[in-house]
Design an enzyme around this catalytic site. Sequence first.
Site, mmCIF file in Angstrom:
data_model
loop_
_atom_site.group_PDB
_atom_site.id
_atom_site.type_symbol
_atom_site.label_atom_id
_atom_site.label_comp_id
_atom_site.label_asym_id
_atom_site.label_seq_id
_atom_site.Cartn_x
_atom_site.Cartn_y
_atom_site.Cartn_z
ATOM 1 N N GLU A 1 0.821 -1.216 0.000
ATOM 2 C CA GLU A 1 0.000 0.000 0.000
ATOM 3 C C GLU A 1 0.851 1.261 0.000
ATOM 4 O O GLU A 1 1.951 1.288 0.555
ATOM 5 C CB GLU A 1 -0.866 0.035 1.259
ATOM 6 C CG GLU A 1 -1.963 -0.975 1.262
ATOM 7 C CD GLU A 1 -2.835 -0.834 2.495
ATOM 8 O OE1 GLU A 1 -3.743 -1.643 2.638
ATOM 9 O OE2 GLU A 1 -2.597 0.072 3.327
ATOM 10 N N CYS B 1 -3.743 -3.574 14.105
ATOM 11 C CA CYS B 1 -3.271 -3.204 12.774
ATOM 12 C C CYS B 1 -3.599 -4.294 11.753
ATOM 13 O O CYS B 1 -3.270 -5.466 11.964
ATOM 14 C CB CYS B 1 -1.758 -2.972 12.837
ATOM 15 S SG CYS B 1 -0.988 -2.829 11.219
ATOM 16 N N CYS C 1 1.001 -6.190 15.519
ATOM 17 C CA CYS C 1 0.231 -5.353 16.459
ATOM 18 C C CYS C 1 -1.254 -5.723 16.373
ATOM 19 O O CYS C 1 -1.786 -5.922 15.274
ATOM 20 C CB CYS C 1 0.420 -3.873 16.135
ATOM 21 S SG CYS C 1 2.132 -3.351 16.307
ATOM 22 N N CYS D 1 3.878 -7.578 7.807
ATOM 23 C CA CYS D 1 4.714 -7.114 8.930
ATOM 24 C C CYS D 1 4.842 -8.222 9.965
ATOM 25 O O CYS D 1 3.840 -8.839 10.341
ATOM 26 C CB CYS D 1 4.088 -5.872 9.565
ATOM 27 S SG CYS D 1 5.101 -5.215 10.906
ATOM 28 N N GLY E 1 4.660 -2.645 7.420
ATOM 29 C CA GLY E 1 5.984 -3.100 7.830
ATOM 30 C C GLY E 1 6.610 -2.243 8.910
ATOM 31 O O GLY E 1 6.183 -1.119 9.169
ATOM 32 N N GLU E 2 7.621 -2.824 9.546
ATOM 33 C CA GLU E 2 8.413 -2.103 10.547
ATOM 34 C C GLU E 2 9.715 -1.679 9.844
ATOM 35 O O GLU E 2 10.579 -2.512 9.555
ATOM 36 C CB GLU E 2 8.699 -3.039 11.743
ATOM 37 C CG GLU E 2 9.827 -2.614 12.655
ATOM 38 C CD GLU E 2 9.729 -1.182 13.165
ATOM 39 O OE1 GLU E 2 8.734 -0.841 13.808
ATOM 40 O OE2 GLU E 2 10.676 -0.402 12.899
ATOM 41 N N CYS F 1 -3.364 1.483 7.896
ATOM 42 C CA CYS F 1 -2.359 0.652 7.252
ATOM 43 C C CYS F 1 -2.813 -0.790 7.077
ATOM 44 O O CYS F 1 -3.255 -1.428 8.013
ATOM 45 C CB CYS F 1 -1.118 0.735 8.124
ATOM 46 S SG CYS F 1 0.045 -0.563 7.946
ATOM 47 N N SER G 1 6.302 4.584 18.130
ATOM 48 C CA SER G 1 4.923 4.217 18.472
ATOM 49 C C SER G 1 4.927 3.557 19.840
ATOM 50 O O SER G 1 5.341 2.403 19.981
ATOM 51 C CB SER G 1 4.378 3.235 17.425
ATOM 52 O OG SER G 1 4.326 3.866 16.177
ATOM 53 N N LEU G 2 4.463 4.285 20.830
ATOM 54 C CA LEU G 2 4.488 3.758 22.201
ATOM 55 C C LEU G 2 3.140 3.103 22.546
ATOM 56 O O LEU G 2 3.078 1.967 22.969
ATOM 57 C CB LEU G 2 4.819 4.888 23.176
ATOM 58 C CG LEU G 2 5.477 4.469 24.468
ATOM 59 C CD1 LEU G 2 6.780 3.724 24.227
ATOM 60 C CD2 LEU G 2 5.731 5.690 25.352
ATOM 61 N N HIS G 3 2.074 3.853 22.383
ATOM 62 C CA HIS G 3 0.694 3.366 22.547
ATOM 63 C C HIS G 3 0.320 2.917 23.958
ATOM 64 O O HIS G 3 -0.850 2.604 24.200
ATOM 65 C CB HIS G 3 0.374 2.219 21.580
ATOM 66 C CG HIS G 3 0.593 2.568 20.139
ATOM 67 N ND1 HIS G 3 0.187 3.751 19.577
ATOM 68 C CD2 HIS G 3 1.218 1.885 19.136
ATOM 69 C CE1 HIS G 3 0.521 3.777 18.304
ATOM 70 N NE2 HIS G 3 1.153 2.670 18.019
HETATM 71 S S1 SF4 Z 1 1.409 -1.070 13.382
HETATM 72 FE FE1 SF4 Z 1 3.290 -1.039 12.168
HETATM 73 S S2 SF4 Z 1 4.671 -2.382 13.336
HETATM 74 FE FE2 SF4 Z 1 2.618 -2.829 14.083
HETATM 75 S S3 SF4 Z 1 1.940 -4.578 12.819
HETATM 76 FE FE3 SF4 Z 1 1.226 -2.681 11.823
HETATM 77 S S4 SF4 Z 1 2.793 -2.219 10.298
HETATM 78 FE FE4 SF4 Z 1 3.684 -3.656 11.784
#
Ligand code: SF4
EC number: 2.1.1.192
Length: 347
Positions: free
Chosen positions: A92, A119, A116, A112, A159-160, A333, A214-216
């Site tokens: 994307e 996500c 998370c 990824c 992705g990370e 995402c 990204s702490l969250h």
């Molecule tokens: S938020 Fe970012 S790091 Fe977490 S699963 Fe989604 S793409 Fe991966």
Amino acid sequence: MEKSNIIGLLPSDLLSFLEMMGEPSYRSKQITHWLYQLKATTWDDMKNLPLGFRQVLSQRFDIGQTRIETKMVSSDGSMKYLLRLADGNGIEIVIISHRKHTTICLSTQVGCPVGCSFCATGQNGYTRNLTYQEIVESAWRAQIESNRVVKNIVFMGMGEPLLNYEQLSKAIQTFNHPDGFNIGSRHMTVSTIGIPDKIIRLAQDWPQVNLAVSLHAPKNELRKQLIPINDVYPISQIMKTVEKYIAMTHRRVTIEYSLWTDINDQREYAFQLASLLRGLLVHVNLIPGNPIAECHFVPSSPARVMTFARILEENQINVTIREPHGQDIGAACGELYGLHHKRGVVE
Ligand code: SF4
């Protein structure tokens, strides 16, 4: 011979190729000007290159090896694309229109591995890293398709980014190079869930590129429910790394915090976050959560987001609330990718 891709090729590699072919080095600027400023998509467009040399180039290089498969346009002007890669995988790209500028949100991996819970990308698994040329081409294609000149890049898509550091770094090199996209380092942001050794590499290699973490959640027990990899990189380690990053770069770090009703938006978490961040050169970006089918979390209401922000402010923490973009096209995402994945369109 299998053709290479010219898009994204490091300027130094292009110069080496020209030298090998006995061509003058100024051809590099001519080619990159056609590719990145004039957005040429065929070698025949490049009329100031000798015909014979254009034929050599066309036998050796493709101008791009991907195609836009799906495009969605939001009522707020944001655009989302599914890009089909040469091997059939899909990624994307999101183009976000602000009042004064356009930002592109790029992916760095197919899927990824972080997983998370909130996500869509994380819930659809991991396939592979992108190459730096695929990352650059995704921006090149989206610029052509959208007819926008992008001046800001965020590596915040699928992705990370720091788990694909070498390719990310090469992509930044091409974006930053005067003969590439010519985008200043300060106009690029790497968003990570916090990979400590790679944050330090980023500070060494690209001290002007912005860092967003990204702490969250302010506590490990809560954070590991949201980001499973927190067991490997707990909050204390991430915060020590952020401190070191600030000492090395003297740059402010953005702390990202998505807000979900009764998951991580309670008042006590705002106080705990304030105490975790007190005295650090950071700025908190509060993001009302984006709902996805794979997760039952409910985005926090505007009133709860405001309450959370006010507590941070009252505790001397800089905070902004991110404006939602592209909600009507599911700009969270991985949603578009997930949709195609489920339909079996993405191999
Ligand atoms: S938020 Fe970012 S790091 Fe977490 S699963 Fe989604 S793409 Fe991966």
